[in-house]
Write an enzyme that holds these catalytic residues in place. Structure first.
Site, mmCIF file in Angstrom:
data_model
loop_
_atom_site.group_PDB
_atom_site.id
_atom_site.type_symbol
_atom_site.label_atom_id
_atom_site.label_comp_id
_atom_site.label_asym_id
_atom_site.label_seq_id
_atom_site.Cartn_x
_atom_site.Cartn_y
_atom_site.Cartn_z
ATOM 1 N N LYS A 1 -24.697 -42.259 -3.402
ATOM 2 C CA LYS A 1 -24.384 -41.996 -4.812
ATOM 3 C C LYS A 1 -25.251 -42.821 -5.778
ATOM 4 O O LYS A 1 -26.375 -42.452 -6.030
ATOM 5 C CB LYS A 1 -22.891 -42.190 -5.062
ATOM 6 N N ASP B 1 -16.878 -47.511 4.124
ATOM 7 C CA ASP B 1 -17.569 -46.460 3.381
ATOM 8 C C ASP B 1 -17.435 -46.805 1.897
ATOM 9 O O ASP B 1 -16.377 -46.614 1.295
ATOM 10 C CB ASP B 1 -16.924 -45.097 3.709
ATOM 11 N N PHE C 1 -12.292 -39.478 2.758
ATOM 12 C CA PHE C 1 -13.373 -38.499 2.660
ATOM 13 C C PHE C 1 -14.670 -39.175 3.073
ATOM 14 O O PHE C 1 -15.038 -40.217 2.528
ATOM 15 C CB PHE C 1 -13.508 -37.943 1.231
HETATM 16 N N1 PLP Z 1 -18.024 -40.889 1.444
HETATM 17 C C1 PLP Z 1 -17.373 -40.971 0.275
HETATM 18 C C2 PLP Z 1 -16.366 -42.044 0.089
HETATM 19 C C3 PLP Z 1 -17.638 -40.050 -0.733
HETATM 20 O O1 PLP Z 1 -16.969 -40.128 -1.889
HETATM 21 C C4 PLP Z 1 -18.592 -39.042 -0.514
HETATM 22 C C5 PLP Z 1 -18.864 -38.023 -1.541
HETATM 23 O O2 PLP Z 1 -18.102 -37.776 -2.426
HETATM 24 C C6 PLP Z 1 -19.250 -39.010 0.722
HETATM 25 C C7 PLP Z 1 -18.947 -39.939 1.676
HETATM 26 C C8 PLP Z 1 -20.292 -37.951 1.000
HETATM 27 O O3 PLP Z 1 -21.436 -38.191 0.246
HETATM 28 P P1 PLP Z 1 -22.528 -37.035 0.039
HETATM 29 O O4 PLP Z 1 -21.901 -35.981 -0.792
HETATM 30 O O5 PLP Z 1 -23.673 -37.739 -0.641
HETATM 31 O O6 PLP Z 1 -22.901 -36.554 1.395
#
Ligand code: PLP
Length: 392
Positions: free
Chosen positions: A249, A220, A135
């Site tokens: 986050k 990520d 994700f």
């Molecule tokens: N990458 C990862 C691993 C995530 O868990 C999330 C959100 O849950 C995101 C990217 C996207 O972040 P945002 O919701 O701040 O755009």
């Protein structure tokens, strides 16, 4: 006042929300508009990593708000400098770009990877490989990068330049390498996709492959980073340094903030006018983020993560239920895979005053505050056990 019902009339219905409105948070607990108290093992999906309203973060926000709320990136600002210095020193990488969210951080990292090869006259080296079940966000590029079809439905045409391989399968990854591959992007521990930690040998081999084939390795760490997995950067657990790491986050201590950090060599491709954000690196978010990193050290939070991780996993593994298929994770990013569906367990926990969340249909995900205590874990496991054992 019935906030949930009134909100449905005026706010788009994009989230499967709990039927309550939260009005206050204090440490590991939150309170709804009727005064009900919940033990919060969601932590704003790994944002409120020090629990709610840590006094030092509140003070940092208040102090910064009193001197400057926003500072355009036409100017330098001290909170950005302080946070960037800390991130660079601790990451082993070279330079930071500040954004506002995780999707934006990933979007920027993808742009940087493409620009890096463009600058070398290799414009066609622009494909990013990502992992099944990953994700990476909800913008067009990051939902295309995401290895889960459910987030893509209805949003075609998707972005060109992405391909997908199964996670932790080195042979499949190697087979997918073609001369157009610019980057391999992965979560060292997948969160949303079901809590799947990367295999140590796999990640080391991916690093070597990237070096051999001149590919940028992008981690990520938006969910698994910043202490959540028992190290400031999750990749420290693996001894593998990426070329770019993305964060969000917890980074802003509860205030929206994203960032990516790259090696000096790669970061050089983001020169004047190549990328930008009006709000990126907002001084309140940066001041709160600074305080977050300070508290992690001052209160030995990462040691607590390691102790609580072991304690929590041991307790979960002792729950005598045939419905539990697996307990896995790293640090305080824990998944309980169940054979009965995660939804009913999440609901039952909620009914009994514990907030947990699902990571897909079969995994209950726990994201406790990193400064949680054994007593709070005992309280949570008691409720979880009741929820899992129901109808056993
Ligand atoms: N990458 C990862 C691993 C995530 O868990 C999330 C959100 O849950 C995101 C990217 C996207 O972040 P945002 O919701 O701040 O755009």
């Amino acid at each position: 006042m019935n906030i949930p019902e009134k909100s449905k009339n005026v706010i788009m219905n994009t989230y499967a929300r709990y039927p309550i409105a939260l009005v206050k948070g204090q440490g590991s607990y939150v309170f709804d508009e009727d005064g009900n108290k919940y033990l919060d093992f969601i932590s704003g999906i790994s944002v409120n990593n020090l629990g709610h309203c840590h006094p030092d973060i509140v003070a940092a926000v208040q102090n910064q708000a009193a001197s400057m709320l926003h500072c355009s990136n036409l100017f330098w600002s001290e909170p950005q400098l302080n946070l960037a210095e800390k991130l660079v020193a601790k990451s082993g990488l070279g330079k930071v770009f500040f954004a506002n969210s995780g999707a934006e951080a990933n979007e920027g990292a993808i742009k940087l990877a493409r620009k890096y090869f463009f600058d070398q006259g290799k414009e066609s080296k622009n494909t990013i490989i990502t992992m099944d079940k990953s994700f990476h966000g909800r913008t067009l590029a990051t939902l295309t990068a995401t290895g889960q079809d459910k987030v893509k439905v209805g949003f075609s045409p998707l972005m060109p330049g992405f391909k997908y391989v199964p996670f932790n399968d080195f042979a499949a990854l190697k087979k997918a390498i073609t001369p157009d591959v610019a980057g391999i992007m992965l979560e060292p521990v997948q969160g949303e996709g079901g809590v799947h930690p990367g295999d140590g040998e796999y990640l080391k081999k991916v690093r070597t492959l990237c070096d051999e084939k001149e590919i940028l390795l992008i981690f990520d760490e938006i969910q698994c980073g910043l202490g959540r997995c028992g190290a400031l950067f999750c990749y420290e657990n693996y001894g593998v340094l990426p070329d770019i790491v993305t964060l969000a986050k917890a980074l802003g201590g509860g205030i929206p903030m994203g960032a990516f950090i790259a090696t000096d060599k790669v970061a050089a491709s983001f020169g004047n006018g190549t990328h930008g954000s009006t709000f990126g690196g907002n001084p309140i978010a940066a001041a709160a983020g600074n305080q977050y990193l300070t508290i992690l050290e001052k209160e030995n939070i990462i040691d607590n993560v390691k102790i609580m991780s072991k304690y929590l996993q041991e307790k979960l593994k002792k729950i005598p239920s045939t419905k539990i298929v697996d307990v896995r994770g790293m640090g305080l990013l824990i998944g309980i895979e169940v054979s009965c569906g995660s939804g009913s367990i999440v609901q039952c926990c909620f009914n009994n005053g514990l907030l947990v969340l699902a990571a897909g249909a079969d995994v209950v995900r726990l994201l406790p505050p990193l400064n949680c205590t054994k007593t709070q874990i005992d309280e949570a496991v008691k409720i979880l056990e009741k929820a899992i054992m129901e109808d056993e």
